[in-house]
Design a protein around this motif. Structure first.
Motif, PDB file in Angstrom:
ATOM      1  N   ARG A  41     -20.994  -1.425  68.106  1.00 46.29           N
ATOM      2  CA  ARG A  41     -19.629  -1.967  68.076  1.00 46.29           C
ATOM      3  C   ARG A  41     -19.483  -2.975  66.928  1.00 46.29           C
ATOM      4  NH1 ARG A  41     -19.748  -3.714  73.041  1.00 46.29           N
ATOM      5  NH2 ARG A  41     -18.861  -1.790  73.904  1.00 46.29           N
ATOM      6  N   ILE A  45     -16.981  -2.388  63.682  1.00 45.57           N
ATOM      7  CA  ILE A  45     -15.880  -3.328  63.457  1.00 45.57           C
ATOM      8  C   ILE A  45     -16.004  -3.964  62.074  1.00 45.57           C
ATOM      9  CG2 ILE A  45     -14.893  -5.536  64.183  1.00 45.57           C
ATOM     10  CD1 ILE A  45     -15.490  -4.720  67.078  1.00 45.57           C
ATOM     11  N   LYS A  86      -8.250  -6.624  64.775  1.00 41.33           N
ATOM     12  CA  LYS A  86      -9.557  -6.478  64.124  1.00 41.33           C
ATOM     13  C   LYS A  86      -9.626  -5.243  63.226  1.00 41.33           C
ATOM     14  CE  LYS A  86     -12.440  -9.118  67.316  1.00 41.33           C
ATOM     15  NZ  LYS A  86     -13.682  -9.114  68.151  1.00 41.33           N
ATOM     16  N   GLU A  88      -7.668  -2.560  63.199  1.00 46.51           N
ATOM     17  CA  GLU A  88      -7.211  -1.279  63.740  1.00 46.51           C
ATOM     18  C   GLU A  88      -6.059  -0.724  62.905  1.00 46.51           C
ATOM     19  OE1 GLU A  88      -8.123  -2.134  68.488  1.00 46.51           O
ATOM     20  OE2 GLU A  88      -6.088  -2.354  67.686  1.00 46.51           O
ATOM     21  N   VAL A 155     -13.178   1.937  68.471  1.00 43.02           N
ATOM     22  CA  VAL A 155     -14.193   1.317  67.612  1.00 43.02           C
ATOM     23  C   VAL A 155     -15.126   2.413  67.116  1.00 43.02           C
ATOM     24  CG1 VAL A 155     -16.116  -0.306  67.533  1.00 43.02           C
ATOM     25  CG2 VAL A 155     -14.026  -0.922  68.754  1.00 43.02           C
ATOM     26  N   TYR A 166     -14.043  -2.106  73.008  1.00 39.16           N
ATOM     27  CA  TYR A 166     -14.545  -3.463  72.868  1.00 39.16           C
ATOM     28  C   TYR A 166     -15.440  -3.890  74.022  1.00 39.16           C
ATOM     29  CZ  TYR A 166     -11.139  -3.760  69.118  1.00 39.16           C
ATOM     30  OH  TYR A 166     -10.433  -3.530  67.964  1.00 39.16           O
TER      31      TYR A 166
END
Length: 218
Positions: A41, A45, A86, A88, A155, A166
């Motif tokens: 993850r 990210i 974040k 997206e 993610v 998340y």
């Protein structure tokens, strides 16, 4: 991008499990999965947030065009999108155009930790409140609506259209509750091509999405 697109090391023992297994042999392996997911993850990210602005804008336009091709002409559907977080994809302009064409747009709202999401209507020019993680959400007086289409940012996305999110499990709980109530919205994973991974090592609580839409970034 500042980091190579190399998956985190697979957790102990998981090479023995097929991606679609949906179960784990013991608690220790479950812990290994969760540690692996946490590392993967963070890696994904970071890659997403490092995207150049021009590449992100081009990719989001490609997403919007493909969504229009898949969903057809606007005219009465209720579509759930998310406020970008974040790095997206940002589908707000696309959603505004769909709204003008007659669709309804809803945003997810976190009610409490460990509970399914609800969806509230987001109307043009409506006041938004600050939700969890300061993400804008419709205020409590906005109508709660069940969507026909759920666009779920990822993610990571593994085989079988299993979503790495998340870690809160909100979408899994939400889709499970909708299905239990007889609602089966069209669910589309939204993201960028580098977010596709071989597997997320699905756990019993994971709910697969119906479709994937991951576009290249260049």
């Amino acid at each position: 991008m500042s980091e190579p697109n190399t998956p985190a090391s697979s957790p102990c023992l998981l090479g023995e499990l097929p991606p679609e297994a949906g179960g784990l042999p013991d608690a220790e392996t479950r812990r290994d999965v969760m540690r692996w997911r946490k590392a993967e993850r963070a890696r994904l990210i970071a890659l997403r947030q490092a995207l150049p602005v021009a590449a992100r804008v081009a990719a989001d336009r490609a997403l919007a065009a493909e969504l229009d091709a898949r969903l057809g002409t606007p005219g009465g559907a209720t579509i759930a999108i998310t406020w970008p977080f974040k790095g997206e994809p940002d589908l707000r302009a696309w959603a505004a155009a769909r709204r003008e064409g007659g669709d309804r747009i809803v945003l997810p709202v976190v009610v409490e930790k460990g509970a399914p999401l609800i969806f509230r209507l987001w109307e043009e020019g409506a006041r938004l409140a600050r939700g969890v993680w300061d993400i804008p959400v419709p205020p409590p007086e906005a109508p709660e609506v069940t969507p026909d289409v759920v666009l779920s940012p990822v993610v990571g996305l593994g085989a079988g259209t299993y979503r790495l999110g998340y870690g809160g499990g909100f979408y899994d709980r939400t889709l499970a509750r909708l299905h239990a109530r007889g609602h089966n919205p069209r669910t589309i994973a939204i993201g960028y091509a580098f977010q596709e991974i071989p597997t997320i090592f699905p756990l019993p609580h994971d709910v697969a999405l119906g479709e994937a839409l991951l576009v290249p970034c260049s």
